[in-house]
Design a protein around this motif. Structure first.
Motif, short mmCIF file in Angstrom:
data_model
loop_
_atom_site.label_atom_id
_atom_site.label_comp_id
_atom_site.label_asym_id
_atom_site.label_seq_id
_atom_site.Cartn_x
_atom_site.Cartn_y
_atom_site.Cartn_z
N LYS A 99 0.86 -1.11 -0.07
CA LYS A 99 0.08 0.16 0.07
C LYS A 99 0.74 1.24 0.01
CE LYS A 99 -3.91 -1.93 2.09
NZ LYS A 99 -4.87 -2.02 3.55
N SER A 100 1.90 0.97 0.60
CA SER A 100 2.88 2.34 0.77
C SER A 100 3.53 2.57 -0.61
CB SER A 100 3.77 2.20 1.90
OG SER A 100 4.74 1.26 1.82
N GLY A 101 3.79 1.78 -1.60
CA GLY A 101 4.43 2.01 -2.80
C GLY A 101 5.78 1.48 -3.09
N PHE A 102 6.50 1.85 -3.67
CA PHE A 102 7.94 1.09 -3.95
C PHE A 102 8.91 1.25 -3.35
CE2 PHE A 102 5.87 1.82 -8.26
CZ PHE A 102 5.72 0.54 -8.65
N THR A 103 9.85 0.27 -2.92
CA THR A 103 10.72 0.53 -1.97
C THR A 103 12.26 0.01 -2.52
OG1 THR A 103 11.83 0.00 0.07
CG2 THR A 103 10.54 -1.81 -1.18
N GLY A 104 13.25 0.42 -2.37
CA GLY A 104 14.63 -0.12 -2.69
C GLY A 104 15.06 -1.25 -1.87
N ARG A 105 14.40 -1.62 -1.08
CA ARG A 105 15.06 -3.02 -0.21
C ARG A 105 14.47 -4.20 -1.05
NH1 ARG A 105 11.93 -2.55 5.23
NH2 ARG A 105 10.12 -1.67 3.99
N SER A 106 15.02 -5.42 -0.73
CA SER A 106 14.87 -6.66 -1.48
C SER A 106 13.71 -7.44 -0.58
CB SER A 106 16.09 -7.49 -1.42
OG SER A 106 16.21 -7.89 -0.11
N VAL A 107 13.20 -8.23 -1.29
CA VAL A 107 12.05 -9.24 -0.58
C VAL A 107 12.62 -9.81 0.70
CG1 VAL A 107 10.60 -11.30 -0.75
CG2 VAL A 107 10.79 -9.60 -2.72
N ASP A 108 13.75 -10.24 0.71
CA ASP A 108 14.55 -10.82 1.90
C ASP A 108 14.66 -9.77 2.99
OD1 ASP A 108 14.63 -13.23 0.73
OD2 ASP A 108 16.83 -12.88 -0.09
N GLU A 109 14.93 -8.59 2.72
CA GLU A 109 15.11 -7.63 3.74
C GLU A 109 13.68 -7.15 4.29
OE1 GLU A 109 18.87 -4.95 2.01
OE2 GLU A 109 16.97 -4.67 1.16
N ILE A 110 12.63 -7.13 3.52
CA ILE A 110 11.59 -7.08 4.02
C ILE A 110 11.03 -8.05 4.80
CG2 ILE A 110 8.78 -6.77 3.39
CD1 ILE A 110 10.05 -5.49 0.65
N TRP A 111 11.04 -9.45 4.53
CA TRP A 111 10.62 -10.56 5.10
C TRP A 111 11.53 -10.48 6.77
CZ3 TRP A 111 7.32 -14.40 5.11
CH2 TRP A 111 6.47 -14.71 3.86
N GLN A 112 12.90 -10.08 6.69
CA GLN A 112 13.63 -9.87 8.00
C GLN A 112 13.12 -9.17 8.77
OE1 GLN A 112 15.71 -12.21 8.96
NE2 GLN A 112 16.02 -11.40 10.67
N GLU A 113 12.81 -7.77 8.27
CA GLU A 113 12.07 -6.67 8.99
C GLU A 113 10.83 -6.96 9.86
OE1 GLU A 113 10.29 -2.30 8.60
OE2 GLU A 113 11.89 -2.91 7.23
N ALA A 114 10.10 -7.96 9.03
CA ALA A 114 8.86 -8.25 9.54
C ALA A 114 8.98 -9.20 10.52
CB ALA A 114 7.85 -8.78 8.41
N ARG A 115 9.77 -10.07 10.36
CA ARG A 115 10.21 -11.08 11.43
C ARG A 115 10.68 -10.34 12.77
NH1 ARG A 115 12.82 -13.62 7.23
NH2 ARG A 115 11.39 -15.48 6.48
N GLU A 116 11.54 -9.62 12.69
CA GLU A 116 12.29 -8.83 13.70
C GLU A 116 11.16 -8.10 14.47
OE1 GLU A 116 15.30 -6.57 12.09
OE2 GLU A 116 16.51 -8.27 11.72
N ARG A 117 10.03 -7.33 13.78
CA ARG A 117 9.34 -6.35 14.16
C ARG A 117 8.26 -7.38 15.11
NH1 ARG A 117 5.91 -2.98 10.35
NH2 ARG A 117 7.58 -3.00 8.83
N HIS A 118 7.76 -8.56 14.57
CA HIS A 118 7.05 -9.54 15.36
C HIS A 118 7.58 -10.06 16.57
CE1 HIS A 118 4.44 -12.70 16.15
NE2 HIS A 118 4.94 -13.62 15.97
N ARG A 119 9.01 -10.45 16.42
CA ARG A 119 9.68 -10.88 17.71
C ARG A 119 9.77 -9.89 18.69
NH1 ARG A 119 13.45 -14.36 13.64
NH2 ARG A 119 12.28 -16.15 13.16
N ALA A 120 9.98 -8.68 18.41
CA ALA A 120 10.18 -7.70 19.26
C ALA A 120 9.01 -7.29 19.95
CB ALA A 120 10.62 -6.25 18.46
N LYS A 121 7.68 -7.30 19.38
CA LYS A 121 6.45 -7.26 19.76
C LYS A 121 6.14 -8.47 21.05
CE LYS A 121 2.84 -7.77 17.26
NZ LYS A 121 1.74 -7.43 16.04
N ASN A 122 6.46 -9.49 20.43
CA ASN A 122 6.13 -10.58 21.36
C ASN A 122 7.29 -11.08 22.44
OD1 ASN A 122 3.41 -11.24 20.35
ND2 ASN A 122 4.56 -11.51 18.38
N ALA A 123 8.32 -10.27 22.63
CA ALA A 123 9.35 -10.64 23.52
C ALA A 123 8.91 -10.35 24.98
CB ALA A 123 10.75 -9.72 22.88
#
Length: 88
Positions: free
Chosen positions: A64-88
């Motif tokens: 929804k936010s548009g284009f990014t210069g990040r790779s799919v792997d970088e996006i997946w990793q950030e999502a994992r880290e956000r989830h783990r931080a939220k549930n730590a």
């Protein structure tokens, strides 16, 4: 990290796919292709349903936010880290 030599059998179609992966330049040899597939599967098996849902939500948000210069792997990793931080 230790390495163990393995001998595997693949179909003709799988062999052509592996060769195509190497031809893209992303992998140097057949072993790298197979190791990457194993790593991806290991990651998938370690993810909980909640982590998968958090990743999906992050991907939808990113779409929804548009284009990014990040790779799919970088996006997946950030999502994992956000989830783990939220549930730590």
């Amino acid at each position: 990290m230790g390495m163990v030599k393995k001998s595997i059998t693949v179909t003709d179609r799988q062999n052509e796919w592996i060769k195509a992966q190497i031809a893209t330049g992303h992998f140097g040899n057949e072993s790298e292709v197979v190791r990457e597939l194993i790593r991806e599967r290991q990651i998938r098996e370690e993810e909980t349903p909640a982590e998968i849902e958090a990743i999906r939500a992050a991907l939808i948000e990113g779409e929804k936010s548009g284009f990014t210069g990040r790779s799919v792997d970088e996006i997946w990793q950030e999502a994992r880290e956000r989830h783990r931080a939220k549930n730590a």
